[in-house]
Design an enzyme around this catalytic site. Structure first.
Site, mmCIF file in Angstrom:
data_model
loop_
_atom_site.group_PDB
_atom_site.id
_atom_site.type_symbol
_atom_site.label_atom_id
_atom_site.label_comp_id
_atom_site.label_asym_id
_atom_site.label_seq_id
_atom_site.Cartn_x
_atom_site.Cartn_y
_atom_site.Cartn_z
ATOM 1 C CD GLU A 185 -2.869 -0.639 -0.434
ATOM 2 O OE1 GLU A 185 -2.850 0.655 -1.171
ATOM 3 O OE2 GLU A 185 -3.588 -1.113 -0.261
HETATM 4 C C1 LIG Z 1 2.492 -9.938 0.185
HETATM 5 C C2 LIG Z 1 2.175 -8.407 -0.303
HETATM 6 C C3 LIG Z 1 0.554 -8.187 -1.375
HETATM 7 C C4 LIG Z 1 0.739 -6.950 -2.212
HETATM 8 N N1 LIG Z 1 -0.330 -6.784 -2.142
HETATM 9 C C5 LIG Z 1 -1.092 -6.050 -3.395
HETATM 10 C C6 LIG Z 1 -2.232 -5.774 -4.197
HETATM 11 O O1 LIG Z 1 -3.066 -6.723 -2.852
HETATM 12 N N2 LIG Z 1 -2.390 -5.262 -4.581
HETATM 13 C C7 LIG Z 1 -0.826 -4.616 -5.584
HETATM 14 O O2 LIG Z 1 -1.583 -4.379 -6.222
HETATM 15 N N3 LIG Z 1 0.131 -4.453 -4.885
HETATM 16 C C8 LIG Z 1 0.193 -5.465 -4.178
HETATM 17 N N4 LIG Z 1 1.565 -5.702 -3.030
HETATM 18 C C9 LIG Z 1 2.205 -4.814 -3.681
HETATM 19 C C10 LIG Z 1 3.448 -3.297 -2.920
HETATM 20 O O3 LIG Z 1 2.197 -2.676 -2.909
HETATM 21 C C11 LIG Z 1 4.350 -3.789 -3.108
HETATM 22 O O4 LIG Z 1 5.299 -4.217 -3.247
HETATM 23 C C12 LIG Z 1 4.591 -2.388 -2.797
HETATM 24 O O5 LIG Z 1 3.927 -0.901 -3.287
HETATM 25 C C13 LIG Z 1 6.464 -1.483 -3.409
HETATM 26 O O6 LIG Z 1 6.195 -1.605 -4.615
HETATM 27 P P1 LIG Z 1 8.124 -3.375 -5.175
HETATM 28 O O7 LIG Z 1 8.139 -4.220 -4.329
HETATM 29 O O8 LIG Z 1 7.793 -2.761 -6.911
HETATM 30 O O9 LIG Z 1 8.863 -1.954 -4.352
HETATM 31 P P2 LIG Z 1 10.019 -0.754 -5.161
HETATM 32 O O10 LIG Z 1 8.784 -0.091 -5.779
HETATM 33 O O11 LIG Z 1 11.267 -1.498 -5.924
HETATM 34 O O12 LIG Z 1 10.577 0.302 -4.011
HETATM 35 C C14 LIG Z 1 11.726 -0.571 -2.895
HETATM 36 C C15 LIG Z 1 12.328 0.454 -2.588
HETATM 37 O O13 LIG Z 1 12.503 1.503 -2.653
HETATM 38 C C16 LIG Z 1 11.393 2.437 -2.177
HETATM 39 N N5 LIG Z 1 11.557 3.542 -3.404
HETATM 40 C C17 LIG Z 1 10.454 3.242 -4.315
HETATM 41 N N6 LIG Z 1 10.629 4.465 -5.022
HETATM 42 C C18 LIG Z 1 11.067 5.336 -4.206
HETATM 43 C C19 LIG Z 1 11.756 6.637 -4.840
HETATM 44 N N7 LIG Z 1 10.537 7.522 -5.306
HETATM 45 N N8 LIG Z 1 11.536 7.092 -3.413
HETATM 46 C C20 LIG Z 1 11.710 6.893 -1.952
HETATM 47 N N9 LIG Z 1 11.802 5.740 -2.528
HETATM 48 C C21 LIG Z 1 11.711 4.562 -3.036
HETATM 49 C C22 LIG Z 1 10.992 2.323 -1.852
HETATM 50 O O14 LIG Z 1 9.914 3.011 -0.664
HETATM 51 C C23 LIG Z 1 10.859 0.545 -1.678
HETATM 52 O O15 LIG Z 1 11.464 0.652 -0.325
HETATM 53 C C24 LIG Z 1 1.158 -6.199 -2.276
HETATM 54 C C25 LIG Z 1 2.890 -6.883 -2.104
HETATM 55 C C26 LIG Z 1 2.671 -8.136 -0.699
HETATM 56 C C27 LIG Z 1 4.568 -8.553 -0.701
#
Ligand SMILES: Cc1cc2nc3c(=O)[nH]c(=O)nc-3n(C[C@H](O)[C@H](O)[C@H](O)COP(=O)(O)OP(=O)(O)OC[C@H]3O[C@@H](n4cnc5c(N)ncnc54)[C@H](O)[C@@H]3O)c2cc1C
Length: 600
Positions: free
Chosen positions: A441
């Site tokens: 989220e």
């Molecule tokens: C168990 C689980 C359930 C989920 N449920 C859903 C769901 O129902 N629907 C859905 O659509 N998604 C869902 N997600 C996805 C989840 O919302 C994403 O994993 C999350 O938003 C982060 O995206 P990412 O994993 O690609 O991390 P990334 O975007 O790759 O980020 C990695 C790290 O870098 C940081 N970062 C990235 N960009 C920036 C920036 N511009 N500035 C500063 N810091 C940054 C982030 O804070 C994070 O700490 C789920 C994930 C999990 C693991």
């Protein structure tokens, strides 16, 4: 094995004595509220959470979800029956509009019940939780036909909802997403693409699953301005509105993960699946944000639920396990050892946990009330102020709330020592379950960026100015007896630090945006501490008034005053260090060459 009982007394104290919710019965937006029903509703909800949801928490964690070769997914034993009981009991309908079969009760009650369910069984509570987000998006942006087709079924819980944003290469940066939607020529679209990490994407608890999917139209501009939202049901509704033909979408796999094993996390494949645009072309992100803002508050509440259940089990262990003797001499000399609770360091863990958890609960219940007021308060001015505060506090509730959920869970695991690390006692599950809430989220760092980049400067700083003024005026109005004065004074200092931090940002971020990025988390934590400090001031005022009037449970009220004092002494002073840390700026952290991070 860990136990759960709903924190009924604390919730009622907040609703009755702090927020005075019952006094609003009959007012615009609170027409469905009967003050005499608040306690019975919450009592029943608490019973339902502890008797039906909680007993499935550990078994659901052990068993997890199973995907079968045909793409179907089975939830853990007992989940489907508990969910059926939830729907039959009307617990999915509490705050939904009456037009669609809802009970139109205030969100202040809705969030209380959601906390109970999440604390009892976070995984199971996710299925109706995500559905609630889908309902809000359809209510706000759906066409009349979409509302008629989907809302009653989603509200009753007969169908569940999901949120499909994430793709393998597009997590935080949704502008990168590639899923496509081609017009079919009959008003519908063919949606294609792969979504990952979709919570509750496939399961066997509902007769239909309604996916809200972000995708691009053929003529879409690049980036986040070119995203549209589609409503894509697993089964296409037939002419009677019942599940008909199977849509071309499927669950490709489910993830093995650290926690929330009872909530299936699905890879969803859309292969020309039939869907309908919701909320206008290229307006998908705005539509999704309606869902996400509600969901962010709800995720903060998941943090609260885990903190509460962990605290309950930490406290009961500290009053059961015997190790060592009190520093001041044996408290129970006839026993082999004293209880853990005699040790100041164990008490530190318990007091921290309780002050954070109860403070967070007060904050979340207040945001529930603000949600109601933002829609229904009598004057435009009140509605605007409530809306400003909700927008400002949403990233704080999400990130600070989930940090508290994880922090309290690990601290209560600590109270259990080695017995907290082994699976059979249940404490390590709270830690594993709480962890995800800091990530999904919008990861917590992204919440901090939202606060600094959008919420603080919003409307010329109107929301934060309004918050400063509110804190100052409540300090000025606070009673002047012992505990209340202590928290009021500490809060006044903390609010001063918050103002100084905001001023530093205003002066230093424009010239170097990295200063905003590096300071974001610290100012969010400061705002969180001040907001929770304000809650403790309110609770201390209410408890002190109750003691003076000889009302309520004296021991409960006195414990409130001690927790308020603890928050003033042990938590609020952190704002000074955080402010100094923030003022260091970005220079040093940005000076490190990227490749140097890889060197030992
Ligand atoms: C168990 C689980 C359930 C989920 N449920 C859903 C769901 O129902 N629907 C859905 O659509 N998604 C869902 N997600 C996805 C989840 O919302 C994403 O994993 C999350 O938003 C982060 O995206 P990412 O994993 O690609 O991390 P990334 O975007 O790759 O980020 C990695 C790290 O870098 C940081 N970062 C990235 N960009 C920036 C920036 N511009 N500035 C500063 N810091 C940054 C982030 O804070 C994070 O700490 C789920 C994930 C999990 C693991």
């Amino acid at each position: 094995m860990a136990d759960y009982s709903a924190p009924l007394r604390d919730t009622l104290f907040n609703l009755d004595q702090v927020l005075k919710l019952g006094d609003r019965a009959g007012q615009p937006g609170f027409e469905a509220l009967d003050a005499d029903m608040i306690e019975p509703i919450l009592t029943e909800a608490g019973k339902f959470a502890s008797e039906v949801f909680a007993p499935l928490n550990a078994s659901g964690d052990r068993q997890g979800c199973t995907r079968h070769d045909d793409g179907s997914v089975t939830v853990p034993d007992g989940f489907a029956d508990a969910y059926r009981q939830m729907c039959e009991g009307g617990w999915t309908t509490l705050t939904a509009p009456e037009t669609y079969g809802g009970q139109a009760l205030p969100h202040a009650i809705g969030v209380a019940v959601e906390e109970f369910l999440s604390g009892a069984n976070m995984s199971l509570a996710m299925y109706p939780g995500l559905t609630d987000g889908a309902i809000r998006a359809v209510v706000a942006r759906g066409s009349d036909e979409q509302k008629a087709t989907y809302l009653a079924k989603l509200t009753s819980g007969e169908w569940t909802g999901t949120m499909n944003l994430t793709e393998p290469h597009a997590g935080t940066d949704l502008g990168l997403l590639r899923s496509r939607a081609e017009p079919n020529g009959d008003g519908s679209y063919a949606v294609s693409g792969t979504k990952i990490f979709i919570s509750c994407g496939e399961h066997d608890m509902a007769s239909n699953i309604v996916h809200l999917v972000l995708a691009r139209l053929p003529d879409a501009p690049k980036g986040s301005k070119g995203i549209s939202m589609f409503i894509v049901p697993k089964f296409l509704p037939d002419e009677n509105g019942e599940p008909g033909e199977r849509n071309s979408l499927s669950c490709g796999s489910i993830e093995e993960k650290m926690g929330i094993h009872g909530s299936c996390t699905c890879v969803m494949n859309y292969d020309g699946a039939k869907g309908w645009l919701i909320g206008g072309e290229h307006q998908g992100l705005a539509a999704m944000f309606i869902m996400m803002n509600a969901a962010r508050l709800w995720v903060g509440l998941q943090g609260l639920g885990q903190a509460e259940v962990a605290y309950q089990n930490g406290a009961s262990y500290a009053l059961d396990r015997r190790q060592g003797r009190a520093l001041t001499g044996p408290v129970e000399p006839d026993q082999s050892a004293d209880l853990l609770v005699v040790h100041p360091d164990v008490r530190r863990l318990l007091m921290d946990a309780r002050a954070k958890t109860e403070g967070l609960r007060a904050l979340i219940l207040w945001t529930g009330l603000l949600t109601d007021l933002s829609h229904h308060a009598a004057t435009e001015e009140e509605r605007t102020q409530a809306d400003d505060l909700i927008q400002l506090l949403t990233p704080v509730v999400k990130a600070v709330g989930t940090d508290i959920g994880y922090d309290v869970s690990t601290q209560m695991q600590q109270v259990w020592g080695g017995h907290g690390y082994v699976a059979e006692n249940g404490m390590e599950q709270f830690v594993r379950d709480a962890r995800i809430a800091m990530i999904y989220e919008g990861a917590n760092g992204i919440q901090a960026m939202d606060l600094v980049g959008r919420k603080l400067p919003m409307k010329g700083g109107r929301a934060i100015q309004s918050f400063f003024a509110l804190v100052d005026s409540e300090i000025a109005d606070a009673a002047s007896d012992g505990a209340v004065r202590e928290i009021a004074e500490a809060l006044g200092k903390a609010n001063g630090e918050l103002k100084a931090a905001a001023m530093w940002l205003m002066q230093n971020a424009p010239e170097n945006p990295d200063n905003a990025g590096s300071a974001a988390y610290a100012i969010m934590e400061i705002l969180g501490l001040v907001a929770i400090g304000l809650m403790w001031l309110r609770m201390a005022n209410a408890a002190s008034a109750a003691i003076e009037a000889g009302e309520g449970d004296k021991a409960f009220m006195e414990a409130k005053l001690l927790c308020a004092r603890h928050f003033a002494q042990s938590e609020l002073p952190d704002v000074g260090a955080l402010r100094r840390k923030l003022q260091a700026g970005a220079e040093v952290i940005m000076a490190m060459p990227a490749e140097s991070f890889l060197r030992a």
